[in-house]
Design a protein around this motif. Sequence first.
Motif, PDB file in Angstrom:
ATOM      1  N   ARG A   1       0.824  -1.213   0.000  1.00  0.00           N
ATOM      2  CA  ARG A   1       0.000   0.000   0.000  1.00  0.00           C
ATOM      3  C   ARG A   1       0.855   1.258   0.000  1.00  0.00           C
ATOM      4  NH1 ARG A   1      -3.209  -1.456   5.347  1.00  0.00           N
ATOM      5  NH2 ARG A   1      -1.046  -1.971   5.862  1.00  0.00           N
ATOM      6  N   SER A   2       2.074   1.167   0.539  1.00  0.00           N
ATOM      7  CA  SER A   2       2.909   2.365   0.660  1.00  0.00           C
ATOM      8  C   SER A   2       4.288   2.189   0.041  1.00  0.00           C
ATOM      9  CB  SER A   2       3.095   2.710   2.143  1.00  0.00           C
ATOM     10  OG  SER A   2       3.818   1.669   2.807  1.00  0.00           O
ATOM     11  N   ASN A   3       4.660   0.943  -0.236  1.00  0.00           N
ATOM     12  CA  ASN A   3       5.986   0.581  -0.737  1.00  0.00           C
ATOM     13  C   ASN A   3       7.089   0.786   0.298  1.00  0.00           C
ATOM     14  OD1 ASN A   3       4.959  -0.161  -3.285  1.00  0.00           O
ATOM     15  ND2 ASN A   3       5.044   1.979  -3.978  1.00  0.00           N
ATOM     16  N   TYR A   4       6.719   1.107   1.539  1.00  0.00           N
ATOM     17  CA  TYR A   4       7.701   1.163   2.617  1.00  0.00           C
ATOM     18  C   TYR A   4       7.985  -0.254   3.117  1.00  0.00           C
ATOM     19  CZ  TYR A   4       7.318   6.256   3.185  1.00  0.00           C
ATOM     20  OH  TYR A   4       7.372   7.610   2.998  1.00  0.00           O
ATOM     21  N   LEU A   5       9.200  -0.439   3.654  1.00  0.00           N
ATOM     22  CA  LEU A   5       9.499  -1.675   4.363  1.00  0.00           C
ATOM     23  C   LEU A   5       8.933  -1.571   5.776  1.00  0.00           C
ATOM     24  CD1 LEU A   5      13.214  -2.352   3.337  1.00  0.00           C
ATOM     25  CD2 LEU A   5      11.137  -3.346   2.362  1.00  0.00           C
ATOM     26  N   VAL A   6       8.298  -2.639   6.250  1.00  0.00           N
ATOM     27  CA  VAL A   6       7.664  -2.609   7.568  1.00  0.00           C
ATOM     28  C   VAL A   6       7.989  -3.877   8.331  1.00  0.00           C
ATOM     29  CG1 VAL A   6       5.742  -1.152   6.798  1.00  0.00           C
ATOM     30  CG2 VAL A   6       5.521  -3.652   6.695  1.00  0.00           C
ATOM     31  N   THR A   7       7.905  -3.776   9.660  1.00  0.00           N
ATOM     32  CA  THR A   7       7.966  -4.945  10.524  1.00  0.00           C
ATOM     33  C   THR A   7       6.548  -5.481  10.646  1.00  0.00           C
ATOM     34  OG1 THR A   7       7.762  -3.425  12.397  1.00  0.00           O
ATOM     35  CG2 THR A   7       9.966  -4.192  11.858  1.00  0.00           C
TER      36      THR A   7
ATOM     37  N   SER B   1       5.226   0.126  12.988  1.00  0.00           N
ATOM     38  CA  SER B   1       4.835   1.162  13.943  1.00  0.00           C
ATOM     39  C   SER B   1       5.950   2.195  13.980  1.00  0.00           C
ATOM     40  CB  SER B   1       4.608   0.580  15.343  1.00  0.00           C
ATOM     41  OG  SER B   1       5.822   0.116  15.913  1.00  0.00           O
ATOM     42  N   THR B   2       5.615   3.383  14.454  1.00  0.00           N
ATOM     43  CA  THR B   2       6.619   4.447  14.495  1.00  0.00           C
ATOM     44  C   THR B   2       7.793   4.056  15.373  1.00  0.00           C
ATOM     45  OG1 THR B   2       4.994   6.172  14.028  1.00  0.00           O
ATOM     46  CG2 THR B   2       7.007   6.844  15.175  1.00  0.00           C
TER      47      THR B   2
ATOM     48  N   ASP C   1       8.911   1.036  16.063  1.00  0.00           N
ATOM     49  CA  ASP C   1       9.716   0.042  15.368  1.00  0.00           C
ATOM     50  C   ASP C   1      10.651   0.711  14.371  1.00  0.00           C
ATOM     51  OD1 ASP C   1       8.429  -1.941  16.762  1.00  0.00           O
ATOM     52  OD2 ASP C   1       7.814  -3.080  14.996  1.00  0.00           O
ATOM     53  N   ASN C   2      10.115   1.635  13.583  1.00  0.00           N
ATOM     54  CA  ASN C   2      10.942   2.301  12.582  1.00  0.00           C
ATOM     55  C   ASN C   2      12.077   3.091  13.217  1.00  0.00           C
ATOM     56  OD1 ASN C   2       9.304   1.224  10.653  1.00  0.00           O
ATOM     57  ND2 ASN C   2       8.570   3.160   9.830  1.00  0.00           N
ATOM     58  N   GLN C   3      11.786   3.790  14.311  1.00  0.00           N
ATOM     59  CA  GLN C   3      12.824   4.567  14.979  1.00  0.00           C
ATOM     60  C   GLN C   3      13.918   3.662  15.530  1.00  0.00           C
ATOM     61  OE1 GLN C   3      10.461   6.716  17.813  1.00  0.00           O
ATOM     62  NE2 GLN C   3       9.917   8.356  16.382  1.00  0.00           N
ATOM     63  N   ILE C   4      13.520   2.535  16.117  1.00  0.00           N
ATOM     64  CA  ILE C   4      14.504   1.615  16.701  1.00  0.00           C
ATOM     65  C   ILE C   4      15.316   0.933  15.607  1.00  0.00           C
ATOM     66  CG2 ILE C   4      14.778  -0.527  17.992  1.00  0.00           C
ATOM     67  CD1 ILE C   4      12.504   0.305  19.779  1.00  0.00           C
ATOM     68  N   VAL C   5      14.659   0.451  14.549  1.00  0.00           N
ATOM     69  CA  VAL C   5      15.385  -0.230  13.468  1.00  0.00           C
ATOM     70  C   VAL C   5      16.320   0.752  12.764  1.00  0.00           C
ATOM     71  CG1 VAL C   5      15.136  -1.430  11.265  1.00  0.00           C
ATOM     72  CG2 VAL C   5      13.602  -1.988  13.164  1.00  0.00           C
ATOM     73  N   ARG C   6      15.846   1.980  12.557  1.00  0.00           N
ATOM     74  CA  ARG C   6      16.703   2.997  11.933  1.00  0.00           C
ATOM     75  C   ARG C   6      17.942   3.250  12.796  1.00  0.00           C
ATOM     76  NH1 ARG C   6      12.674   5.869   9.673  1.00  0.00           N
ATOM     77  NH2 ARG C   6      12.164   6.825  11.669  1.00  0.00           N
ATOM     78  N   GLU C   7      17.744   3.324  14.098  1.00  0.00           N
ATOM     79  CA  GLU C   7      18.854   3.516  15.027  1.00  0.00           C
ATOM     80  C   GLU C   7      19.803   2.322  14.993  1.00  0.00           C
ATOM     81  OE1 GLU C   7      18.985   4.998  19.580  1.00  0.00           O
ATOM     82  OE2 GLU C   7      18.043   3.032  19.308  1.00  0.00           O
ATOM     83  N   LEU C   8      19.247   1.102  14.986  1.00  0.00           N
ATOM     84  CA  LEU C   8      20.078  -0.100  14.951  1.00  0.00           C
ATOM     85  C   LEU C   8      20.939  -0.122  13.699  1.00  0.00           C
ATOM     86  CD1 LEU C   8      20.882  -2.975  15.917  1.00  0.00           C
ATOM     87  CD2 LEU C   8      18.917  -3.820  14.595  1.00  0.00           C
ATOM     88  N   PHE C   9      20.324   0.141  12.548  1.00  0.00           N
ATOM     89  CA  PHE C   9      21.076   0.132  11.292  1.00  0.00           C
ATOM     90  C   PHE C   9      22.172   1.202  11.315  1.00  0.00           C
ATOM     91  CE2 PHE C   9      17.627  -1.864   8.322  1.00  0.00           C
ATOM     92  CZ  PHE C   9      17.761  -3.060   9.017  1.00  0.00           C
ATOM     93  N   THR C  10      21.840   2.381  11.821  1.00  0.00           N
ATOM     94  CA  THR C  10      22.825   3.471  11.885  1.00  0.00           C
ATOM     95  C   THR C  10      23.994   3.108  12.781  1.00  0.00           C
ATOM     96  OG1 THR C  10      21.111   5.136  11.469  1.00  0.00           O
ATOM     97  CG2 THR C  10      23.155   5.898  12.494  1.00  0.00           C
ATOM     98  N   ASN C  11      23.694   2.578  13.952  1.00  0.00           N
ATOM     99  CA  ASN C  11      24.762   2.208  14.885  1.00  0.00           C
ATOM    100  C   ASN C  11      25.626   1.076  14.334  1.00  0.00           C
ATOM    101  OD1 ASN C  11      23.763   4.117  16.650  1.00  0.00           O
ATOM    102  ND2 ASN C  11      22.731   2.640  17.975  1.00  0.00           N
TER     103      ASN C  11
ATOM    104  N   ARG D   1      14.344   3.006   3.162  1.00  0.00           N
ATOM    105  CA  ARG D   1      13.002   2.577   2.762  1.00  0.00           C
ATOM    106  C   ARG D   1      12.051   2.439   3.954  1.00  0.00           C
ATOM    107  NH1 ARG D   1      12.562  -2.312  -1.067  1.00  0.00           N
ATOM    108  NH2 ARG D   1      10.454  -1.415  -1.123  1.00  0.00           N
ATOM    109  N   LEU D   2      12.494   2.855   5.114  1.00  0.00           N
ATOM    110  CA  LEU D   2      11.604   2.893   6.274  1.00  0.00           C
ATOM    111  C   LEU D   2      10.829   4.203   6.267  1.00  0.00           C
ATOM    112  CD1 LEU D   2      14.128   1.652   8.996  1.00  0.00           C
ATOM    113  CD2 LEU D   2      12.267   0.307   7.994  1.00  0.00           C
ATOM    114  N   MET D   3       9.570   4.126   6.601  1.00  0.00           N
ATOM    115  CA  MET D   3       8.754   5.339   6.665  1.00  0.00           C
ATOM    116  C   MET D   3       9.324   6.278   7.719  1.00  0.00           C
ATOM    117  SD  MET D   3       4.658   5.668   7.387  1.00  0.00           S
ATOM    118  CE  MET D   3       3.909   7.214   7.885  1.00  0.00           C
ATOM    119  N   PRO D   4       9.553   7.556   7.360  1.00  0.00           N
ATOM    120  CA  PRO D   4      10.101   8.482   8.359  1.00  0.00           C
ATOM    121  C   PRO D   4       9.072   8.789   9.441  1.00  0.00           C
ATOM    122  CG  PRO D   4       9.517   9.658   6.358  1.00  0.00           C
ATOM    123  CD  PRO D   4       9.350   8.195   6.059  1.00  0.00           C
TER     124      PRO D   4
END
Length: 843
Positions: A542-548, A571-572, A574-584, A608-611
């Motif tokens: 529906r959005s083409n974003y990657l989701v958990t 969920s927001t 989840d995205n914040q945590i996964v984005r942080e994990l990938f960055t770290n 590709r994670l929804m901001p």
Amino acid sequence: MKTNYPSSALPTEAACASYPSSVRRREGYKEKPLLPAARIFYLLSALLLLAGCTLPRQRQDNPLTCFFDSPATIWEATFPLGNGRLGMMPDGGIEKETIVLNEISMWSGGRQETGNPYAIYALPAIRRLLFQGRNDEAQELMYQSFVCKGEGSGQGSGANVPYGSYQLLGNLTLHYTYPAGAPSPLSSYRRELNLHNALSTVTFWKGDVSYEREMFTSFAGDLGVVHLTASAGESIHFRLGLNRPERCEVTASGNDLIMRGQLTNGTNGNGVRYTACTRVLLPQGGKIEQTGTTLSITGATEALLLVSMATDYFGQDAETAAMSKITASEQKDYATLKQEHLTEYQKMFGRVNLDLGWSERATLPINERLHAFRKDKDDPALAALYFQYGRYLLISSTRPGLLPPNLQGLWANTLQTPWNGDYHLNINLQMNHWPAEITNLSELHLPLIEWTKQQVPSGEQTASLFYNARGWVTHILGNVWEFTAPGEHPSWGATNTSAAWLCAHLYQHYLYTLDKSYLQEIYPVMKGASLFFVDMLVEDPRSNYLVTAPTTSPENAFRLNGKNVNICAGSTMDNQIVRELFTNTIEAATILGTDPELTEELTSKRSRLMPTTIAPDGRIMEWLEPFEEAELHHRHVSHLYGLHPGNEISISKTPALAEAARKSLEARGDLSTGWSMAWKINFWARLHDGDHAFKLLGDLLTPVVGSTGDMPGGGGSYPNLFCAHPPFQIDGNFGATAGIAEMLLQSQTGVIEFLPALPSAWKDGNFEGLRVRGGGIVSARWKNVQLTEASLKTPHAGTFNIKLPANSLNLDVKLNQKRLSLPVSDGILSVEMKEGDELMLQL
């Protein structure tokens, strides 16, 4: 005839030196009791001296004490003692005293098979339903197929199932009798906890005899110590007992009282074995008799109890371990045991000082002080005491080489501890460690780090069996048996970003220590957590974003088709945590010079994670779809993870998101469970609103036990300052301690900010010893809510960026006592420092 005055009203130390020994605070010395005539002479002299004093209540020499003027009638009014492995909580009873005993590994349960063979086959259907907007049906399917095998946590009551529960070890009881004769009135009762020396003291008069009991859990000898003294010879008489509600055998042998037992593992009964032993020593005479399963002590002037506990959780023989601690300590006198304890304890506690001003209310019993603060919030010293109490609790409830603090630290008074006293991983265990780095207790992060590493093998099996993914995962539930599967209720048990959140703590420890060998050690754990999401993330058509998917916004629900639904596709948080994990993980790999292909893949998937998104009403969206909230004032504020403990949202770098976070907090409201209010202190500190953070601190310090002893309920604080969810959860204590530190110092954006959220209530003050990322140790002083001076000492070479306050026109900068001029850009002072350098700023 006797002197009868509270210790809070004593004259100066010099004046006290002339008083009889029964009035002075003992520090381990021994004196022969005075003869009756001499005692009367000195008591009369003391009365004459006191008659000339005009100071009814003097300022305490040590503000880091809290006290009661009566014994505890509930467990939450007893003072906690602990050394990271052992815990004791004495109630200070006059005729009968109960000391609740704890040992950090006292867990029922055992390792179990939790893999659900049906889960992997149901996963495609669950995702299909989510992408069709049929979340309620997806949730029903998960209840049937996507839960752990077995009973899980036992619905939070897992003491007798394989998941297990943290339990009390037992109760040490002392039934006191007093010299025969006419009834002796009780007076001048005081029960105190001294944070400076980790010592509990009870003093009182019974007739013309003063009694004192001192207790501590030794950081040096690794056992509990109970010291009983009386001003009159041969005045100590008590019967000593040990008990627990089940699975115990008590025997008396010589001077020892021993309790042994084995807990259930939830299946065949062969669980953890434990031993507790109390040895009674009488340095000044007296008699010990065995009376069945108790010891009777009569005619003593001084009694010393050595209390040792151990389990076989770490592979040792419990009884051998317990007895060896006593053998190593029994030849030492009390003064030596006490000094060794204090020396070891102060190595950690003494690193940080916080002075917010003194208050007359420091002379009030702590329960009365809480009620007074509730009325007018006028007691700055209480905040400093509470801050140091949180540090004390962390020091007391964990230590390197052992287990991290659980939902109750290491203190429990029941077999079935609320929510099993386990490691809840959707904020609670993490919050326990928020103070570790900033309040200069970095090594107390290590038990969590080691515990996290131990979850990886089990987490790899869970990732494969439930998601057909590489790497490792864990969900909301954690215990000492490597339970990593989804919980038995998908509404809360499906959260799958807990491993990623734990990895944030692993990396944060590196940011504060800059220990590259440590980073090399933990990198595989971070990489494994990242690999899980590389495989698990799926595109939402529906959005083409990657989701958990499936997932939740922890424990919260939204309305759909007239129902409350929890399961969602992304969920927001989840995205914040996964984005942080990938960055770290990308940063760690770059520092270590490894895995370029992985870093490229993580960078691509991160994009590709929804901001984090602002909804039309100006608030941050909690889910990736505009769902209607089922509970506007829910205790979890998960969609603001990026504000705290993450650093995705900030006043300086993302002002629009910061404003949306503010609106989200205003809508959520302040009042909630204790730990939730503690989290909100940190949120408002990150938004640089010190007065709102202080308001929430006041809410958290609201007494949940009324002045008449009733229990009105609601989040706040128990009489002993334990945080009330309710019931007691220690995460709120730790979260608030971290929040106070965040009000005084921040560095998460790469810039050091002094007093970023200083409330107007803390007009003048100073702190010493807080830490920033990069390892710097910071001190600061302020007057009239304005910074006047600050210092930065660094154990590591590097560049430090410091945000200058508005009142810095006359800034004086010194590096190692030499004045220098440094460039300032956009209000940021940048300075290169070498190992051991000290920077001083004066305004």
